[in-house]
Design an enzyme around this catalytic site. Structure first.
Site, PDB file in Angstrom:
ATOM      1  CG  ASP A   1      36.652  39.931  70.970  1.00  0.00           C
ATOM      2  OD1 ASP A   1      35.675  39.164  70.900  1.00  0.00           O
ATOM      3  OD2 ASP A   1      36.660  40.955  71.672  1.00  0.00           O
TER       4      ASP A   1
ATOM      5  CE  LYS B   1      34.839  42.451  75.052  1.00  0.00           C
ATOM      6  NZ  LYS B   1      34.959  42.582  73.599  1.00  0.00           N
TER       7      LYS B   1
HETATM    8  N1  LIG Z   1      31.460  40.127  65.862  1.00  0.00           N
HETATM    9  C1  LIG Z   1      31.964  40.029  67.086  1.00  0.00           C
HETATM   10  O1  LIG Z   1      32.152  38.932  67.628  1.00  0.00           O
HETATM   11  C2  LIG Z   1      32.352  41.259  67.828  1.00  0.00           C
HETATM   12  C3  LIG Z   1      33.195  41.171  68.954  1.00  0.00           C
HETATM   13  C4  LIG Z   1      33.569  42.366  69.614  1.00  0.00           C
HETATM   14  C5  LIG Z   1      33.071  43.600  69.159  1.00  0.00           C
HETATM   15  N2  LIG Z   1      32.241  43.623  68.072  1.00  0.00           N
HETATM   16  C6  LIG Z   1      31.736  44.910  67.552  1.00  0.00           C
HETATM   17  O2  LIG Z   1      32.860  45.662  67.135  1.00  0.00           O
HETATM   18  C7  LIG Z   1      32.641  47.051  67.303  1.00  0.00           C
HETATM   19  C8  LIG Z   1      33.826  47.642  68.086  1.00  0.00           C
HETATM   20  O3  LIG Z   1      33.849  47.051  69.389  1.00  0.00           O
HETATM   21  P1  LIG Z   1      35.032  47.380  70.436  1.00  0.00           P
HETATM   22  O4  LIG Z   1      34.791  46.526  71.616  1.00  0.00           O
HETATM   23  O5  LIG Z   1      36.361  47.328  69.760  1.00  0.00           O
HETATM   24  O6  LIG Z   1      34.690  48.899  70.804  1.00  0.00           O
HETATM   25  P2  LIG Z   1      35.689  50.040  71.308  1.00  0.00           P
HETATM   26  O7  LIG Z   1      36.791  49.468  72.106  1.00  0.00           O
HETATM   27  O8  LIG Z   1      34.809  51.084  71.911  1.00  0.00           O
HETATM   28  O9  LIG Z   1      36.323  50.625  69.947  1.00  0.00           O
HETATM   29  C9  LIG Z   1      35.552  51.329  69.017  1.00  0.00           C
HETATM   30  C10 LIG Z   1      36.363  51.541  67.742  1.00  0.00           C
HETATM   31  O10 LIG Z   1      35.516  52.189  66.761  1.00  0.00           O
HETATM   32  C11 LIG Z   1      36.129  53.434  66.374  1.00  0.00           C
HETATM   33  N3  LIG Z   1      35.072  54.408  66.061  1.00  0.00           N
HETATM   34  C12 LIG Z   1      33.927  54.631  66.759  1.00  0.00           C
HETATM   35  N4  LIG Z   1      33.193  55.574  66.141  1.00  0.00           N
HETATM   36  C13 LIG Z   1      33.890  55.947  65.034  1.00  0.00           C
HETATM   37  C14 LIG Z   1      33.662  56.881  63.990  1.00  0.00           C
HETATM   38  N5  LIG Z   1      32.542  57.634  63.958  1.00  0.00           N
HETATM   39  N6  LIG Z   1      34.574  56.994  63.001  1.00  0.00           N
HETATM   40  C15 LIG Z   1      35.690  56.229  63.011  1.00  0.00           C
HETATM   41  N7  LIG Z   1      35.970  55.327  63.966  1.00  0.00           N
HETATM   42  C16 LIG Z   1      35.081  55.193  64.972  1.00  0.00           C
HETATM   43  C17 LIG Z   1      36.983  53.837  67.560  1.00  0.00           C
HETATM   44  O11 LIG Z   1      37.946  54.780  67.168  1.00  0.00           O
HETATM   45  P3  LIG Z   1      38.665  55.732  68.271  1.00  0.00           P
HETATM   46  O12 LIG Z   1      39.701  54.872  68.945  1.00  0.00           O
HETATM   47  O13 LIG Z   1      39.254  56.842  67.485  1.00  0.00           O
HETATM   48  O14 LIG Z   1      37.586  56.167  69.236  1.00  0.00           O
HETATM   49  C18 LIG Z   1      37.567  52.463  67.933  1.00  0.00           C
HETATM   50  O15 LIG Z   1      38.582  52.087  67.027  1.00  0.00           O
HETATM   51  C19 LIG Z   1      31.279  47.150  68.015  1.00  0.00           C
HETATM   52  O16 LIG Z   1      30.312  47.413  67.027  1.00  0.00           O
HETATM   53  C20 LIG Z   1      31.061  45.778  68.609  1.00  0.00           C
HETATM   54  O17 LIG Z   1      29.693  45.434  68.728  1.00  0.00           O
HETATM   55  C21 LIG Z   1      31.886  42.502  67.404  1.00  0.00           C
END
Ligand SMILES: NC(=O)c1ccc[n+]([C@@H]2O[C@H](COP(=O)([O-])OP(=O)(O)OC[C@H]3O[C@@H](n4cnc5c(N)ncnc54)[C@H](OP(=O)(O)O)[C@@H]3O)[C@@H](O)[C@H]2O)c1
Length: 291
Positions: free
Chosen positions: A107, A71
């Protein structure tokens, strides 16, 4: 619709990609809208992204969705990005406009639309957003324009603070960034109207994980979880059990996909058809709404 020499091609790239719901969702939309196009998923490994983008040019692929891990990396290969993608530093949609590749991020729009279509307005409300990753930043960008006050908590507090600062500067709104610890969360959650989990906590296989203790949830709250696998996360189950309004991550998935469709075709997306296709696929994969 029969695939012919004139059929247009759309795709999603990422790694892993086998479990993507996008092919099902977009092909259903194409069929319903009688658009002569197919949508396929390509596994593109890290290190081969530049070749994949060249392939988009040479194969004349009309539109693309982009997921983990590309991305952010894809931006340097594109001819331009919209203001949201630029701010967020991530692209999830590419339009091939007569050979020019333009990047967008849908998003945040998808999340806001999921709330609105379920009768939840964020204008004038206090919103607590957990997470400042790619999706969290995109959602924050939209919320900062609507909400009266936005509180962003992230495990890496610095990311939340930097994001909050950038949003305050850009929109001149009340945006706070802080650490995502139980105590900080407890302090902020008391006065908010909407809570959104934009972290990956609660995602399969860690289905029993949640960042929010059930005792902090109340009936007046709207709770959205952007995690969509499982459909009913622990957070949403807890929220529902205390009488809070819940919004599923599947809703956002559909509306971010609908926004991609609208960028590609400049016409309204058949969201109900797309939602049905996603739910069908989830159920076929054993991820039923009952989980
Ligand atoms: N519904 C939809 O359309 C949609 C669209 C996009 C994404 N998603 C989902 O959203 C989630 C995040 O996606 P992303 O693309 O934003 O991923 P990302 O860029 O990798 O970000 C992950 C986020 O989760 C936090 N995190 C991970 N493990 C954690 C823990 N154990 N405790 C607290 N915080 C934690 C991270 O915090 P740090 O910054 O501190 O690491 C960061 O804020 C995924 O599950 C993805 O499948 C859904």
């Amino acid at each position: 619709m029969e695939v012919s020499g004139k059929t247009k091609v759309f795709c999603v790239i990422g790694d892993p990609i086998e479990h993507s719901l996008s092919p099902m969702m977009h092909n259903a939309a194409f069929r319903h809208s009688k658009i002569d196009a197919v949508y396929v998923a390509f596994k593109v490994e890290k290190g081969t992204l530049e070749d994949a983008v060249k392939g988009m040019h040479s194969f004349g692929i009309c539109g693309m969705n982009v997921t983990t891990p590309h991305k952010t990396a894809i931006i340097k290969y594109l001819d331009g990005v919209d203001t949201v993608a630029e701010f967020v530093g991530a692209v999830n949609t590419v339009l091939n406009a007569n050979g020019k590749l333009l990047g967008f991020n849908t998003d945040g729009i998808g999340a806001l639309r999921a709330l609105e279509e379920n009768g939840v307005k964020t204008k004038g409300k206090r919103v607590l957003l957990l997470g400042a990753g790619g999706a969290g930043r995109a959602i924050a960008f939209q919320l900062a324009q609507e909400a009266d006050e936005l509180i962003i908590l992230n495990r890496d507090a610095n990311k939340a603070r930097v994001l909050a600062g950038a949003l305050r500067k850009r929109f001149n709104k009340r945006v706070v960034g802080n650490d995502l610890t139980p105590n900080v969360l407890k302090n902020w959650i008391e006065d908010v109207d909407v809570l959104i989990n934009a972290t990956s906590v609660g995602m399969h296989p860690h289905r029993d994980h949640t960042l929010v203790d059930k005792s902090l949830l109340k009936p007046e709250l709207t709770v959205m979880d952007i995690v969509y696998n499982p459909v009913k996360t622990k957070l949403l189950k807890d929220a529902k059990s205390v009488g809070a309004k819940v919004i599923y991550g599947v809703e956002m998935l559909v509306y971010q996909g609908a926004a991609s469709f609208e960028i590609w075709f400049n016409q309204s997306a058949p969201v109900e058809v797309m939602k049905e296709a996603v739910l069908e696929k989830l159920q076929a994969g054993g991820l039923s709404l009952e989980q």
